[in-house]
Design a protein around this motif. Structure first.
Motif, mmCIF file in Angstrom:
data_model
loop_
_atom_site.group_PDB
_atom_site.id
_atom_site.type_symbol
_atom_site.label_atom_id
_atom_site.label_comp_id
_atom_site.label_asym_id
_atom_site.label_seq_id
_atom_site.Cartn_x
_atom_site.Cartn_y
_atom_site.Cartn_z
ATOM 1 N N GLY A 77 51.005 5.225 48.845
ATOM 2 C CA GLY A 77 50.624 6.089 47.729
ATOM 3 C C GLY A 77 49.399 6.917 48.053
ATOM 4 O O GLY A 77 48.319 6.391 48.284
ATOM 5 N N GLY A 78 49.594 8.228 48.084
ATOM 6 C CA GLY A 78 48.488 9.164 48.337
ATOM 7 C C GLY A 78 48.025 9.796 47.040
ATOM 8 O O GLY A 78 47.774 10.996 46.978
ATOM 9 N N GLY A 79 47.901 8.998 45.981
ATOM 10 C CA GLY A 79 47.335 9.482 44.719
ATOM 11 C C GLY A 79 45.818 9.326 44.758
ATOM 12 O O GLY A 79 45.220 9.195 45.838
ATOM 13 N N ILE A 80 45.192 9.317 43.590
ATOM 14 C CA ILE A 80 43.734 9.241 43.537
ATOM 15 C C ILE A 80 43.246 7.913 44.142
ATOM 16 O O ILE A 80 42.320 7.890 44.960
ATOM 17 N N GLY A 81 43.886 6.811 43.770
ATOM 18 C CA GLY A 81 43.464 5.494 44.260
ATOM 19 C C GLY A 81 43.624 5.360 45.766
ATOM 20 O O GLY A 81 42.708 4.915 46.463
ATOM 21 N N ASP A 195 56.732 12.233 52.347
ATOM 22 C CA ASP A 195 58.178 11.975 52.415
ATOM 23 C C ASP A 195 58.481 10.578 52.976
ATOM 24 O O ASP A 195 59.482 10.376 53.644
ATOM 25 N N HIS A 196 57.606 9.611 52.702
ATOM 26 C CA HIS A 196 57.819 8.216 53.095
ATOM 27 C C HIS A 196 57.778 7.352 51.830
ATOM 28 O O HIS A 196 56.718 7.123 51.259
ATOM 29 N N VAL A 197 58.966 6.938 51.402
ATOM 30 C CA VAL A 197 59.070 6.128 50.186
ATOM 31 C C VAL A 197 59.078 4.653 50.586
ATOM 32 O O VAL A 197 59.991 4.200 51.294
ATOM 33 N N ALA A 234 49.004 -1.447 48.236
ATOM 34 C CA ALA A 234 49.943 -0.636 47.457
ATOM 35 C C ALA A 234 49.205 0.038 46.316
ATOM 36 O O ALA A 234 48.804 -0.607 45.354
ATOM 37 N N ALA A 235 49.027 1.357 46.452
ATOM 38 C CA ALA A 235 48.410 2.176 45.393
ATOM 39 C C ALA A 235 49.486 3.144 44.924
ATOM 40 O O ALA A 235 49.295 4.353 44.917
ATOM 41 N N ASP A 236 50.652 2.586 44.570
ATOM 42 C CA ASP A 236 51.803 3.446 44.281
ATOM 43 C C ASP A 236 52.057 3.628 42.792
ATOM 44 O O ASP A 236 53.190 3.831 42.359
ATOM 45 N N SER A 395 40.746 7.603 32.032
ATOM 46 C CA SER A 395 40.784 8.983 32.537
ATOM 47 C C SER A 395 40.828 9.997 31.393
ATOM 48 O O SER A 395 39.825 10.414 30.887
ATOM 49 N N GLN A 396 42.024 10.335 30.935
ATOM 50 C CA GLN A 396 42.333 11.331 29.894
ATOM 51 C C GLN A 396 41.821 12.707 30.295
ATOM 52 O O GLN A 396 40.953 13.291 29.760
HETATM 53 C C1 LIG Z 1 51.494 13.736 39.941
HETATM 54 C C2 LIG Z 1 50.514 13.009 39.027
HETATM 55 C C3 LIG Z 1 49.782 13.751 38.084
HETATM 56 C C4 LIG Z 1 48.887 13.087 37.211
HETATM 57 N N1 LIG Z 1 48.173 13.843 36.315
HETATM 58 C C5 LIG Z 1 47.279 13.234 35.495
HETATM 59 C C6 LIG Z 1 46.506 13.987 34.564
HETATM 60 O O1 LIG Z 1 46.641 15.191 34.455
HETATM 61 N N2 LIG Z 1 45.610 13.333 33.769
HETATM 62 C C7 LIG Z 1 45.456 11.975 33.839
HETATM 63 O O2 LIG Z 1 44.631 11.420 33.095
HETATM 64 N N3 LIG Z 1 46.168 11.233 34.733
HETATM 65 C C8 LIG Z 1 47.073 11.820 35.550
HETATM 66 N N4 LIG Z 1 47.810 11.070 36.446
HETATM 67 C C9 LIG Z 1 47.587 9.624 36.497
HETATM 68 C C10 LIG Z 1 46.286 9.308 37.210
HETATM 69 O O3 LIG Z 1 46.185 10.058 38.403
HETATM 70 C C11 LIG Z 1 46.278 7.809 37.526
HETATM 71 O O4 LIG Z 1 46.457 7.098 36.310
HETATM 72 C C12 LIG Z 1 44.969 7.324 38.140
HETATM 73 O O5 LIG Z 1 44.371 8.298 38.944
HETATM 74 C C13 LIG Z 1 45.211 6.055 38.995
HETATM 75 O O6 LIG Z 1 45.581 6.469 40.307
HETATM 76 P P1 LIG Z 1 46.577 5.702 41.259
HETATM 77 O O7 LIG Z 1 46.299 6.193 42.637
HETATM 78 O O8 LIG Z 1 46.573 4.254 41.008
HETATM 79 O O9 LIG Z 1 48.014 6.225 40.828
HETATM 80 P P2 LIG Z 1 48.612 7.685 40.944
HETATM 81 O O10 LIG Z 1 47.562 8.731 40.887
HETATM 82 O O11 LIG Z 1 49.723 7.716 39.954
HETATM 83 O O12 LIG Z 1 49.209 7.744 42.439
HETATM 84 C C14 LIG Z 1 50.321 6.988 42.899
HETATM 85 C C15 LIG Z 1 50.891 7.677 44.131
HETATM 86 O O13 LIG Z 1 51.848 6.819 44.729
HETATM 87 C C16 LIG Z 1 52.989 7.592 45.076
HETATM 88 N N5 LIG Z 1 54.144 6.672 45.116
HETATM 89 C C17 LIG Z 1 54.803 6.124 44.060
HETATM 90 N N6 LIG Z 1 55.774 5.308 44.495
HETATM 91 C C18 LIG Z 1 55.731 5.336 45.851
HETATM 92 C C19 LIG Z 1 56.497 4.691 46.873
HETATM 93 N N7 LIG Z 1 57.494 3.855 46.616
HETATM 94 N N8 LIG Z 1 56.189 4.950 48.173
HETATM 95 C C20 LIG Z 1 55.153 5.800 48.489
HETATM 96 N N9 LIG Z 1 54.403 6.433 47.544
HETATM 97 C C21 LIG Z 1 54.690 6.202 46.249
HETATM 98 C C22 LIG Z 1 53.070 8.654 43.984
HETATM 99 O O14 LIG Z 1 53.836 9.757 44.390
HETATM 100 C C23 LIG Z 1 51.586 8.987 43.789
HETATM 101 O O15 LIG Z 1 51.147 9.984 44.665
HETATM 102 C C24 LIG Z 1 48.728 11.681 37.314
HETATM 103 C C25 LIG Z 1 49.469 10.947 38.272
HETATM 104 C C26 LIG Z 1 50.354 11.600 39.123
HETATM 105 C C27 LIG Z 1 51.146 10.800 40.170
#
Ligand SMILES: Cc1cc2nc3c(=O)[nH]c(=O)nc-3n(C[C@H](O)[C@H](O)[C@H](O)COP(=O)(O)OP(=O)(O)OC[C@H]3O[C@@H](n4cnc5c(N)ncnc54)[C@H](O)[C@@H]3O)c2cc1C
Length: 396
Positions: A77-81, A195-197, A234-236, A395-396
């Motif tokens: 997972g390349g999200g914020i976490g 592109d790696h699930v 796992a930050a997915d 967040s919000q």
């Molecule tokens: C596209 C997107 C937009 C968001 N927009 C907002 C917003 O506008 N405002 C707000 O408050 N919160 C938003 N959120 C939620 C917020 O980013 C999260 O609640 C918070 O940042 C926690 O981050 P996280 O990394 O745990 O999860 P996330 O930020 O949700 O990141 C998870 C990542 O894991 C990837 N992923 C999921 N499953 C798999 C898998 N099987 N294999 C590989 N990768 C996988 C996802 O594509 C994503 O990039 C958004 C989340 C996403 C994914």
């Protein structure tokens, strides 16, 4: 970095936790979610605009002389976490880090998000304060109103409330972009594999293997079908596959019965130009705040807004959420009429909704806490571990 065992800050973690996986050299590796919150790191301190990190209770977890910096760390997972974890690991001397992201490309998606001072402190110590200042808004106050626009109460936020670092209201996509840019500069372009699930894993005494499929073409193998690593984090996100594998009977996230519609629009500033406004009540709410520094420099505000409505009865036993998709645009007719009369002196909500080009819809969900996040060499992080409602604490 090396600490004496008699030092009061030293934690002997060898064999101390049943959840803690064994490191390659027979020592205990102890990466906890608090670890990424540690604001102390030599590299980060060098990059920081401040000479000294602010002491915090997590100091002890960052002192890990027993760890091998060659340790191979795979992040799902390349999200914020995932990105902040990778930056924090890099700042603590780890270089062998790979991130696997399901999306075909990492794009700036989302709308507004708030970084509270506790989170900003971490990012400041990663040397990212000036990037945040150039991107987000230093939120000055939060003002509450009822649904008729009558003022209720306000509170100062961030630096205005006495914190050493600001609260930033920022576009989630822009925050994501700045984290990714910093990571690529520090770890190289090749550290993120799009592109790696992630689909499954196996682990032994000495390693963990993660398996991937390709999102763009599930029949073709991805560039890296399998990754053998020392640890897998796992930050997915809220629909985490890793969590599903660990807790197969959990089911979908819990739906609060409330839907959120979000949009962003550039317009004239309201109130201080750094004010966040919450109006309404638990079942019908409107939140608005500016998120973009660039617009502020032009004398404008990039206003993020959230319209929230209860769409399912409080006592409805069905907690299944509607399908969520941050990237999908939905018609405003789904909610706009409910806010038709919400015209306040300083802000016309119907006008703000009307002028916004794209609106997304999202169910407000969380999950019931689980007993543990770490299973041998696999650990959950972020929304995969503890998803919260998007509101002030998160967040919000
Ligand atoms: C596209 C997107 C937009 C968001 N927009 C907002 C917003 O506008 N405002 C707000 O408050 N919160 C938003 N959120 C939620 C917020 O980013 C999260 O609640 C918070 O940042 C926690 O981050 P996280 O990394 O745990 O999860 P996330 O930020 O949700 O990141 C998870 C990542 O894991 C990837 N992923 C999921 N499953 C798999 C898998 N099987 N294999 C590989 N990768 C996988 C996802 O594509 C994503 O990039 C958004 C989340 C996403 C994914």
């Amino acid at each position: 970095m090396l600490r004496d065992k008699n030092d009061p800050g030293f934690v002997d973690v060898n064999g101390s936790s049943s959840c803690a996986p064994s490191g390659r050299r027979g020592r205990t590796l102890y990466i906890t979610p608090q670890f990424i919150l540690s604001p102390h790191s030599p590299t980060a301190a060098r990059n920081s605009n401040f000479p000294l990190p602010i002491p915090c209770p997590y100091t002890r977890l960052q002192k890990m002389p027993f760890l091998n910096s060659e340790l191979s760390i795979a992040i799902i997972g390349g999200g914020i976490g995932g990105l902040v974890l990778a930056l924090q690991l890099e700042a603590n001397g780890f270089k062998n880090i790979s991130i696997f992201e399901a999306s075909r490309e990492l794009k700036a998606i989302g709308s507004g998000i708030n970084l509270q001072p506790s989170a900003v402190l971490v990012l400041r110590n990663l040397g990212l304060l000036s990037a945040l200042e150039a991107t987000g808004i230093k939120t000055a106050e939060l003002r509450y109103y009822n649904r008729y626009g009558h003022y209720v109460v306000s509170e100062p936020r961030g630096e205005a409330a006495g914190y050493l670092v600001p609260q930033f209201s920022i576009h989630r996509g822009m925050l994501h972009e700045l984290l990714l840019k910093a990571l690529k500069e520090r770890l190289g372009e090749g550290c993120v594999h799009a592109d790696h699930v992630f689909s499954s894993y196996t682990q032994t005494e000495s390693s963990i293997t993660a398996k991937f499929t390709r999102r763009s073409d599930p029949t073709a193998p991805p560039e890296i079908p399998e990754k053998i690593a020392d640890v897998l984090i796992a930050a997915d996100g809220i629909n985490s596959t890793a969590r599903k594998l660990l807790y197969p009977n959990e089911g979908p996230p819990n739906f609060s019965g409330r839907l959120l519609w979000r949009g962003v629009s550039k317009r004239a500033p309201f109130l201080t130009g750094r004010s966040m406004v919450w109006a309404g009540h638990a079942d019908q709410k409107f939140i608005a705040y500016p998120v973009g520094r660039e617009a502020e420099l032009e004398g404008q505000s990039l206003v993020n807004w959230i319209a929230e409505l209860r769409v399912r009865d409080k006592n409805d036993p069905d907690l299944t959420p509607p399908q969520a998709d941050w990237g999908k645009v939905v018609p405003k007719e789904r909610f706009a009429s409910k806010f038709q009369s919400w015209t306040f002196g300083f802000l016309s909500i119907p006008e703000l909704i009307e002028e916004t080009k794209e609106v997304s819809e999202f169910p407000m969900c969380d999950r019931t806490p689980v007993d543990r996040w770490s299973f041998g060499r696999l650990t959950l992080l972020g929304d995969a571990a503890h998803p919260l409602y998007p509101s002030i604490p998160s967040s919000q």
